[in-house]
Design a protein around this motif. Sequence first.
Motif, mmCIF file in Angstrom:
data_model
loop_
_atom_site.group_PDB
_atom_site.id
_atom_site.type_symbol
_atom_site.label_atom_id
_atom_site.label_comp_id
_atom_site.label_asym_id
_atom_site.label_seq_id
_atom_site.Cartn_x
_atom_site.Cartn_y
_atom_site.Cartn_z
ATOM 1 N N ARG A 170 7.133 10.200 -4.949
ATOM 2 C CA ARG A 170 6.046 9.306 -4.535
ATOM 3 C C ARG A 170 6.558 8.398 -3.424
ATOM 4 O O ARG A 170 7.771 8.222 -3.262
ATOM 5 N N ARG A 171 5.618 7.837 -2.683
ATOM 6 C CA ARG A 171 6.004 6.892 -1.632
ATOM 7 C C ARG A 171 6.162 5.483 -2.215
ATOM 8 O O ARG A 171 5.494 5.129 -3.186
ATOM 9 N N ASP A 223 7.933 8.149 6.464
ATOM 10 C CA ASP A 223 7.036 8.923 5.602
ATOM 11 C C ASP A 223 7.324 8.764 4.116
ATOM 12 O O ASP A 223 6.560 9.244 3.271
ATOM 13 N N LEU A 265 7.506 5.713 2.883
ATOM 14 C CA LEU A 265 6.938 4.400 2.580
ATOM 15 C C LEU A 265 5.420 4.419 2.748
ATOM 16 O O LEU A 265 4.889 5.137 3.590
ATOM 17 N N GLU A 266 4.759 3.627 1.939
ATOM 18 C CA GLU A 266 3.315 3.456 2.051
ATOM 19 C C GLU A 266 3.027 2.006 2.430
ATOM 20 O O GLU A 266 3.213 1.091 1.616
ATOM 21 N N LYS A 291 5.565 1.590 -1.998
ATOM 22 C CA LYS A 291 4.661 0.638 -1.366
ATOM 23 C C LYS A 291 5.464 -0.491 -0.725
ATOM 24 O O LYS A 291 6.411 -1.006 -1.323
ATOM 25 N N LYS A 314 13.831 8.002 -0.001
ATOM 26 C CA LYS A 314 13.643 9.453 0.045
ATOM 27 C C LYS A 314 14.791 10.195 -0.626
ATOM 28 O O LYS A 314 14.582 11.258 -1.229
ATOM 29 N N ASN A 357 13.395 3.380 3.882
ATOM 30 C CA ASN A 357 12.768 4.701 3.856
ATOM 31 C C ASN A 357 13.797 5.789 3.515
ATOM 32 O O ASN A 357 13.560 6.642 2.651
ATOM 33 N N VAL A 415 4.115 3.141 9.614
ATOM 34 C CA VAL A 415 3.066 4.152 9.422
ATOM 35 C C VAL A 415 3.431 5.476 10.095
ATOM 36 O O VAL A 415 3.166 6.560 9.552
ATOM 37 N N ASP A 457 -8.083 -1.656 4.463
ATOM 38 C CA ASP A 457 -6.939 -0.990 3.839
ATOM 39 C C ASP A 457 -5.672 -1.846 3.861
ATOM 40 O O ASP A 457 -4.613 -1.404 3.399
ATOM 41 N N CYS A 484 1.183 -1.178 2.637
ATOM 42 C CA CYS A 484 0.064 -1.705 1.849
ATOM 43 C C CYS A 484 -0.566 -2.950 2.450
ATOM 44 O O CYS A 484 -1.767 -3.170 2.297
#
Length: 274
Positions: free
Chosen positions: A163-164, A199, A201-202, A166, A157, A153, A195, A242, A204
């Motif tokens: 963008r994040r 922030d 990272l997304e 995945k 950043k 992360n 999660v 999700d 998936c």
Amino acid sequence: KKQFNNVYASIRCNSMMDKHISTHHITTMEEQKDARKMEDQKDAIGTAICLVKEKIRIAHTKCHTRTQEPRLVAVSKTKPSEIIRLAYAHGQRHFGENYVQELVEKANLLSDLDIRWHFIGHLQRNKCNLLTSVLNLWAVETVDSDKLASQLNSSWKRREYGRRLKVFVQVNTSAEDSKGGCSPSAVPELVRHIVSTCDGLEFCGLMTIGREGHDGCPNPDFECLVQCKRLISDQGIMKADDVELSMGMSADYEDAIAACSTSVRVGSAIFGSR
């Protein structure tokens, strides 16, 4: 003597020209041979991709689900960049690599292509900065600890890509020492950490490699990953719909799709054995 020198020079000149023509002919033949070989490889890879995609479509149809057709990630580790170009020419966009340095080198060589790179190998924290230098890194599928997630992360950043990134949590569903991944029981807390605190990272979904040699359904590793997905949902971390499941490789991707895989990682069935 002058006449002799002229004749000698003429013979030498003709000999050099013949040698040049012969060398050029050999080079041309070699180039033609290489071109034919490349065309043959392109046709073979194109046929293989079409066959795998058709099997994916059929397996997905049999599931009677309304979910999107599973993603095909072509595992291109140890394959030269030229081979990846051939697969790209046949419409393949997602490629998986196991080694950070190899991925970085290939990404530089293929920077003109809109490839979506997946990192699917073991990742050390001290390699996160190098890995995140890949501009079109699409996903990291082997996050297996909160420390790795936090380091990834931070590294991502700092790149300020806008963008994040995945990520998938890798789960050691077979409990083998040779396999990476967290234990199934550790999945909810690791996902919650990503999660809530990462922030950049997304999250998936979940990924597993599974035990080699399993034949037929049901596959206990696939069932275990499905259970982990339910744990995430039951604990209110994310909705089950999700959470993706990255499972299934060349030998078992059809069985994986039957078990609700949303992403399969196929190498030898496309590129041949290494």
